[in-house]
Design a protein around this motif. Structure first.
Motif, PDB file in Angstrom:
ATOM      1  N   MET A   1       0.731  -0.869  -0.355  1.00  0.00           N
ATOM      2  CA  MET A   1       0.414   0.076  -0.162  1.00  0.00           C
ATOM      3  C   MET A   1       0.883   1.135  -0.089  1.00  0.00           C
ATOM      4  N   ASN A   2       0.296   2.400  -0.677  1.00  0.00           N
ATOM      5  CA  ASN A   2       0.946   3.555  -0.950  1.00  0.00           C
ATOM      6  C   ASN A   2       0.392   4.375   0.436  1.00  0.00           C
ATOM      7  N   LEU A   3       1.639   5.332   0.811  1.00  0.00           N
ATOM      8  CA  LEU A   3       1.702   5.838   2.033  1.00  0.00           C
ATOM      9  C   LEU A   3       0.667   7.659   1.999  1.00  0.00           C
ATOM     10  N   HIS A   4      -0.005   8.264   1.840  1.00  0.00           N
ATOM     11  CA  HIS A   4       0.088   9.166   1.742  1.00  0.00           C
ATOM     12  C   HIS A   4       0.502  10.004   3.007  1.00  0.00           C
ATOM     13  N   VAL A   5       1.297  11.318   3.010  1.00  0.00           N
ATOM     14  CA  VAL A   5       1.431  12.181   4.131  1.00  0.00           C
ATOM     15  C   VAL A   5       0.791  13.168   4.019  1.00  0.00           C
ATOM     16  N   CYS A   6       0.249  13.384   5.018  1.00  0.00           N
ATOM     17  CA  CYS A   6      -0.824  15.294   5.385  1.00  0.00           C
ATOM     18  C   CYS A   6       0.007  16.065   6.306  1.00  0.00           C
ATOM     19  N   THR A   7      -0.105  16.818   6.173  1.00  0.00           N
ATOM     20  CA  THR A   7      -0.034  17.972   6.522  1.00  0.00           C
ATOM     21  C   THR A   7      -1.252  18.766   8.108  1.00  0.00           C
ATOM     22  N   ASP A   8      -2.452  18.007   7.925  1.00  0.00           N
ATOM     23  CA  ASP A   8      -3.715  18.516   8.082  1.00  0.00           C
ATOM     24  C   ASP A   8      -4.174  18.017   9.353  1.00  0.00           C
ATOM     25  N   LYS A   9      -3.572  18.656  10.479  1.00  0.00           N
ATOM     26  CA  LYS A   9      -3.783  18.072  12.152  1.00  0.00           C
ATOM     27  C   LYS A   9      -5.223  17.772  12.354  1.00  0.00           C
ATOM     28  N   GLN A  10      -6.491  18.622  11.204  1.00  0.00           N
ATOM     29  CA  GLN A  10      -7.672  17.808  11.482  1.00  0.00           C
ATOM     30  C   GLN A  10      -7.391  15.498  11.519  1.00  0.00           C
ATOM     31  N   ARG A  11      -6.911  15.699  10.170  1.00  0.00           N
ATOM     32  CA  ARG A  11      -7.000  14.617   9.910  1.00  0.00           C
ATOM     33  C   ARG A  11      -6.299  13.109  11.037  1.00  0.00           C
ATOM     34  N   ASP A  13      -4.994  10.962  14.272  1.00  0.00           N
ATOM     35  CA  ASP A  13      -5.475  10.190  15.026  1.00  0.00           C
ATOM     36  C   ASP A  13      -5.615  10.129  16.522  1.00  0.00           C
ATOM     37  N   VAL A  14      -5.443  11.350  17.123  1.00  0.00           N
ATOM     38  CA  VAL A  14      -5.008  11.635  18.059  1.00  0.00           C
ATOM     39  C   VAL A  14      -4.863  10.738  19.664  1.00  0.00           C
ATOM     40  N   ALA A  15      -5.911   9.571  19.011  1.00  0.00           N
ATOM     41  CA  ALA A  15      -6.245   8.442  20.078  1.00  0.00           C
ATOM     42  C   ALA A  15      -4.511   7.570  19.832  1.00  0.00           C
ATOM     43  N   GLY A  47       0.828  13.259   9.091  1.00  0.00           N
ATOM     44  CA  GLY A  47       0.638  12.178   9.766  1.00  0.00           C
ATOM     45  C   GLY A  47       0.468  11.048   8.011  1.00  0.00           C
ATOM     46  N   GLY A  48       0.971   9.852   8.560  1.00  0.00           N
ATOM     47  CA  GLY A  48       0.918   8.917   7.487  1.00  0.00           C
ATOM     48  C   GLY A  48       0.096   8.340   6.869  1.00  0.00           C
ATOM     49  N   TYR A  49      -0.989   7.634   5.784  1.00  0.00           N
ATOM     50  CA  TYR A  49      -1.881   7.223   6.021  1.00  0.00           C
ATOM     51  C   TYR A  49      -2.371   6.314   5.189  1.00  0.00           C
ATOM     52  N   LEU A  50      -2.868   5.000   5.325  1.00  0.00           N
ATOM     53  CA  LEU A  50      -2.846   4.442   3.955  1.00  0.00           C
ATOM     54  C   LEU A  50      -4.430   4.881   3.147  1.00  0.00           C
ATOM     55  N   ASP A  51      -4.197   3.943   2.178  1.00  0.00           N
ATOM     56  CA  ASP A  51      -4.923   3.387   1.200  1.00  0.00           C
ATOM     57  C   ASP A  51      -6.496   4.123   1.390  1.00  0.00           C
ATOM     58  N   ALA A  57       1.468   6.076  10.609  1.00  0.00           N
ATOM     59  CA  ALA A  57       2.694   6.928  10.986  1.00  0.00           C
ATOM     60  C   ALA A  57       2.347   8.364  11.575  1.00  0.00           C
ATOM     61  N   SER A  58       3.177   8.769  12.128  1.00  0.00           N
ATOM     62  CA  SER A  58       3.218  10.075  12.401  1.00  0.00           C
ATOM     63  C   SER A  58       4.496  10.784  13.162  1.00  0.00           C
ATOM     64  N   ALA A  59       4.280  12.294  13.243  1.00  0.00           N
ATOM     65  CA  ALA A  59       5.943  12.973  12.806  1.00  0.00           C
ATOM     66  C   ALA A  59       5.374  14.089  13.725  1.00  0.00           C
ATOM     67  N   ARG A  60       7.026  15.157  14.210  1.00  0.00           N
ATOM     68  CA  ARG A  60       5.979  16.183  14.340  1.00  0.00           C
ATOM     69  C   ARG A  60       7.224  17.011  14.434  1.00  0.00           C
ATOM     70  N   VAL A  61       7.677  18.624  14.368  1.00  0.00           N
ATOM     71  CA  VAL A  61       8.353  19.924  14.209  1.00  0.00           C
ATOM     72  C   VAL A  61       8.038  20.390  15.284  1.00  0.00           C
TER      73      VAL A  61
END
Length: 149
Positions: A1-11, A13-15, A47-51, A57-61
């Motif tokens: 599966m591809n990983l889609h990386v997104c900077t939208d904090k609303q997406r 999954d904080v839990a 955040g890193g998201y599957l299809d 996945a996640s990371a922050r600066v």
């Protein structure tokens, strides 16, 4: 599966992020969910998201967007490691406009030096200039104090 990386904090999954950081990450065992949320709120996150849209996945600066950045809380869920997802996260973060031209970019890692070296990270040129206040058990200590109250 591809990983889609997104900077939208609303997406994000904080839990999921809290569960990983509080139970699996050596650097943040026992971290309260409220602390994770405050950290996300004050950081540039990916955040890193599957299809299928699930986050793996996640990371922050932490940054002022002008002179300094600190890479933190980088993780890929165990079942999804070995597919280049951490590399994709870091590439996406380092490409962010707010992180261009920083004078200093730092991180701390116990075991992923090879990964970060590929992006130019190395040991501090003058470690004698760096100082810290380290409280590695702060979350566990707070939890014990809360139980005693």
């Amino acid at each position: 599966m591809n990983l889609h990386v997104c900077t939208d904090k609303q997406r994000l999954d904080v839990a999921l992020i809290h569960r990983y950081l509080s139970t699996q990450a050596y650097w943040s065992e026992g971290i309260p969910r409220e602390t994770v949320q405050r950290a996300i709120d004050g950081s540039l996150c990916v955040g890193g998201y599957l299809d299928d849209g699930s986050q793996v996945a996640s990371a922050r600066v932490i940054t002022d967007g002008a002179t300094f950045g600190y890479l933190a809380d980088v993780f890929v869920l165990a079942d999804h490691r070995g597919r280049g997802y951490s590399t994709a996260l870091i590439e996406a973060l380092l490409a962010q406009p707010a992180l261009q031209g920083l004078r200093r970019f730092m991180l701390a890692t116990r075991d992923a030096h090879g990964l970060y070296a590929r992006f130019g990270f190395g040991a501090p040129a003058r470690p004698e200039l760096l100082m810290e206040i380290a409280r590695p058990t702060i979350y566990q200590d707070a939890a014990v104090a809360a139980v005693k109250d």
